[in-house]
Scaffold this active site. Structure first.
Site, PDB file in Angstrom:
ATOM      1  N   VAL A  59       0.809  -1.225   0.000  1.00  0.00           N
ATOM      2  CA  VAL A  59       0.000   0.000   0.000  1.00  0.00           C
ATOM      3  C   VAL A  59       0.842   1.275   0.000  1.00  0.00           C
ATOM      4  O   VAL A  59       0.329   2.353  -0.260  1.00  0.00           O
ATOM      5  CB  VAL A  59      -1.019   0.040   1.168  1.00  0.00           C
ATOM      6  N   SER A 138      -7.125   3.545  15.356  1.00  0.00           N
ATOM      7  CA  SER A 138      -6.820   2.825  16.597  1.00  0.00           C
ATOM      8  C   SER A 138      -7.312   3.645  17.772  1.00  0.00           C
ATOM      9  O   SER A 138      -7.338   4.883  17.702  1.00  0.00           O
ATOM     10  CB  SER A 138      -5.306   2.629  16.728  1.00  0.00           C
ATOM     11  N   TYR A 151       3.109   5.507  15.870  1.00  0.00           N
ATOM     12  CA  TYR A 151       1.850   4.776  15.654  1.00  0.00           C
ATOM     13  C   TYR A 151       0.627   5.641  15.980  1.00  0.00           C
ATOM     14  O   TYR A 151      -0.228   5.860  15.109  1.00  0.00           O
ATOM     15  CB  TYR A 151       1.856   3.465  16.443  1.00  0.00           C
ATOM     16  N   ALA A 153       0.422   8.778  16.249  1.00  0.00           N
ATOM     17  CA  ALA A 153       0.430   9.956  15.363  1.00  0.00           C
ATOM     18  C   ALA A 153      -0.174   9.583  14.007  1.00  0.00           C
ATOM     19  O   ALA A 153      -1.024  10.300  13.467  1.00  0.00           O
ATOM     20  CB  ALA A 153       1.853  10.477  15.189  1.00  0.00           C
ATOM     21  N   SER A 154       0.251   8.454  13.464  1.00  0.00           N
ATOM     22  CA  SER A 154      -0.264   8.043  12.144  1.00  0.00           C
ATOM     23  C   SER A 154      -1.755   7.747  12.212  1.00  0.00           C
ATOM     24  O   SER A 154      -2.505   8.070  11.289  1.00  0.00           O
ATOM     25  CB  SER A 154       0.502   6.810  11.637  1.00  0.00           C
ATOM     26  N   LYS A 155      -2.198   7.166  13.320  1.00  0.00           N
ATOM     27  CA  LYS A 155      -3.614   6.783  13.436  1.00  0.00           C
ATOM     28  C   LYS A 155      -4.504   7.997  13.705  1.00  0.00           C
ATOM     29  O   LYS A 155      -5.666   8.022  13.301  1.00  0.00           O
ATOM     30  CB  LYS A 155      -3.777   5.725  14.535  1.00  0.00           C
TER      31      LYS A 155
HETATM   32  P1  NAD Z   1      -2.223  -7.936  11.445  1.00  0.00           P
HETATM   33  O1  NAD Z   1      -0.764  -7.784  11.607  1.00  0.00           O
HETATM   34  O2  NAD Z   1      -2.877  -9.225  11.825  1.00  0.00           O
HETATM   35  O3  NAD Z   1      -2.676  -7.568   9.948  1.00  0.00           O
HETATM   36  C1  NAD Z   1      -2.135  -6.479   9.253  1.00  0.00           C
HETATM   37  C2  NAD Z   1      -1.964  -6.879   7.788  1.00  0.00           C
HETATM   38  O4  NAD Z   1      -1.503  -5.714   7.066  1.00  0.00           O
HETATM   39  C3  NAD Z   1      -0.922  -7.983   7.567  1.00  0.00           C
HETATM   40  O5  NAD Z   1      -1.472  -9.065   6.839  1.00  0.00           O
HETATM   41  C4  NAD Z   1       0.194  -7.295   6.790  1.00  0.00           C
HETATM   42  O6  NAD Z   1       0.847  -8.128   5.838  1.00  0.00           O
HETATM   43  C5  NAD Z   1      -0.577  -6.165   6.090  1.00  0.00           C
HETATM   44  N1  NAD Z   1       0.337  -5.091   5.690  1.00  0.00           N
HETATM   45  C6  NAD Z   1       1.317  -4.508   6.433  1.00  0.00           C
HETATM   46  N2  NAD Z   1       2.001  -3.617   5.693  1.00  0.00           N
HETATM   47  C7  NAD Z   1       1.429  -3.627   4.449  1.00  0.00           C
HETATM   48  C8  NAD Z   1       1.712  -2.939   3.244  1.00  0.00           C
HETATM   49  N3  NAD Z   1       2.714  -2.052   3.173  1.00  0.00           N
HETATM   50  N4  NAD Z   1       0.939  -3.200   2.170  1.00  0.00           N
HETATM   51  C9  NAD Z   1      -0.076  -4.114   2.225  1.00  0.00           C
HETATM   52  N5  NAD Z   1      -0.374  -4.804   3.355  1.00  0.00           N
HETATM   53  C10 NAD Z   1       0.379  -4.570   4.439  1.00  0.00           C
HETATM   54  O7  NAD Z   1      -2.840  -6.757  12.336  1.00  0.00           O
HETATM   55  P2  NAD Z   1      -4.353  -6.351  12.673  1.00  0.00           P
HETATM   56  O8  NAD Z   1      -4.434  -6.276  14.137  1.00  0.00           O
HETATM   57  O9  NAD Z   1      -5.324  -7.149  11.911  1.00  0.00           O
HETATM   58  O10 NAD Z   1      -4.341  -4.849  12.118  1.00  0.00           O
HETATM   59  C11 NAD Z   1      -5.304  -4.361  11.188  1.00  0.00           C
HETATM   60  C12 NAD Z   1      -5.460  -2.871  11.445  1.00  0.00           C
HETATM   61  O11 NAD Z   1      -6.021  -2.673  12.751  1.00  0.00           O
HETATM   62  C13 NAD Z   1      -4.130  -2.113  11.447  1.00  0.00           C
HETATM   63  O12 NAD Z   1      -4.298  -0.868  10.789  1.00  0.00           O
HETATM   64  C14 NAD Z   1      -3.864  -1.886  12.925  1.00  0.00           C
HETATM   65  O13 NAD Z   1      -3.063  -0.759  13.149  1.00  0.00           O
HETATM   66  C15 NAD Z   1      -5.263  -1.725  13.451  1.00  0.00           C
HETATM   67  N6  NAD Z   1      -5.409  -1.952  14.893  1.00  0.00           N
HETATM   68  C16 NAD Z   1      -5.135  -3.159  15.447  1.00  0.00           C
HETATM   69  C17 NAD Z   1      -5.278  -3.326  16.815  1.00  0.00           C
HETATM   70  C18 NAD Z   1      -5.003  -4.635  17.509  1.00  0.00           C
HETATM   71  O14 NAD Z   1      -5.020  -4.675  18.763  1.00  0.00           O
HETATM   72  N7  NAD Z   1      -4.759  -5.716  16.790  1.00  0.00           N
HETATM   73  C19 NAD Z   1      -5.708  -2.251  17.620  1.00  0.00           C
HETATM   74  C20 NAD Z   1      -5.971  -1.035  17.008  1.00  0.00           C
HETATM   75  C21 NAD Z   1      -5.820  -0.891  15.643  1.00  0.00           C
END
Ligand code: NAD
Length: 242
Positions: A59, A138, A151, A153-155
């Site tokens: 991405v 997030s 993190y 900051a980006s969110k």
């Molecule tokens: P995860 O690591 O299970 O999944 C994230 C996916 O994003 C992975 O499959 C990874 O390969 C893909 N990815 C990373 N960089 C990429 C890139 N440059 N191009 C394409 N794909 C890419 O994590 P998750 O918990 O499912 O996270 C999903 C979203 O939720 C994220 O944005 C994360 O910041 C957000 N989030 C997660 C939590 C948590 O507690 N898990 C909490 C708040 C926010």
């Protein structure tokens, strides 16, 4: 079926919240373009799911994101729903030790990556009559959070982008909303027991959410049930922020 005949593109589809979202969307009648870094890993993660087509894209490379949208348009003629779930947590280093490259990478994936997909979606949705865009932010954007600056900051920037683009794209029948998850049981949640317990303990419910619980909120915003929602942030966070 809450997404009958809808076409959705989901980034971060190989794991966690993105993967659960693909599965939930397909179960609700959507056909999904499932985007992640590695085609083989994504195909394996969705091997049991019909109606999901895998596309590889980083991405942070807008040309690759544009190609994924071209493929979606070629296959289905339109994209009705975009979910920006690709994301990385970045380093857990002390502030003094965070390098320029560490900071840049987190912003590139979490903010620029979401923008590149949002821009490609807007181009297509404007031509095809509208749609719904959901950016995964997030709870770290809403509250104090035990992760270093890049993190949250980006969110937080993703929330600003959500509100601005919701306002600008409303006339094109495009809704833009955000989900700000609390601790969710995916590979991104810290595995080290003490740190995990600290993060999970931030919410009064005292547990992590499942990825499926997050997908439920994403599904609501994607569906016509949320037709009057735009520029909003829904935060399933177990009562960490009330
Ligand atoms: P995860 O690591 O299970 O999944 C994230 C996916 O994003 C992975 O499959 C990874 O390969 C893909 N990815 C990373 N960089 C990429 C890139 N440059 N191009 C394409 N794909 C890419 O994590 P998750 O918990 O499912 O996270 C999903 C979203 O939720 C994220 O944005 C994360 O910041 C957000 N989030 C997660 C939590 C948590 O507690 N898990 C909490 C708040 C926010």
């Amino acid at each position: 079926m809450r997404l009958e005949n809808k076409i959705a593109l989901v980034t971060g589809a190989a794991s966690g919240i993105g993967n659960a979202t693909v599965r939930r969307f397909v179960a609700e009648g959507a056909r999904v373009i499932a985007v992640d870094l590695d085609r083989e890993r994504t195909a394996e993660a969705l091997a049991d799911v019909e109606n999901a087509t895998v596309a590889a894209a980083d991405v942070t490379r807008s040309a690759e994101v544009d190609l994924a949208f071209k493929a979606a348009e070629h296959l289905h003629g339109r994209v009705d729903v975009l979910v920006n779930a690709a994301g990385i947590p970045g380093t857990a280093a002390d502030i003094e030790d965070i390098t320029d490259a560490d900071f840049a990478r987190v912003v590139e994936v979490n903010l620029y990556g979401s923008f590149y997909a949002l821009r490609a979606a807007a181009r297509l949705m404007r031509r095809t009559g509208g749609g719904s865009i959901i950016n995964i932010s997030s709870v770290g954007a809403l509250a104090n959070f035990p992760l270093p600056a890049p993190y949250p900051a980006s969110k937080a920037a993703v929330l600003g982008m959500t509100r601005a683009t919701a306002s600008l794209l409303a006339k094109d029948n495009i809704r833009v909303n955000a989900v700000a998850p609390g601790a969710t049981d995916t590979p991104m949640l810290p595995q080290e027991p003490a740190l995990r317990a600290a993060v999970v303990g931030l919410g009064v419910l005292g547990r992590a959410a499942s990825a499926e619980e997050m997908a439920n909120t994403v599904l609501f915003l994607a569906s016509d049930e949320a037709a009057f929602f735009t520029g909003q942030t829904l935060s399933p966070n177990g009562g960490y922020v009330m």
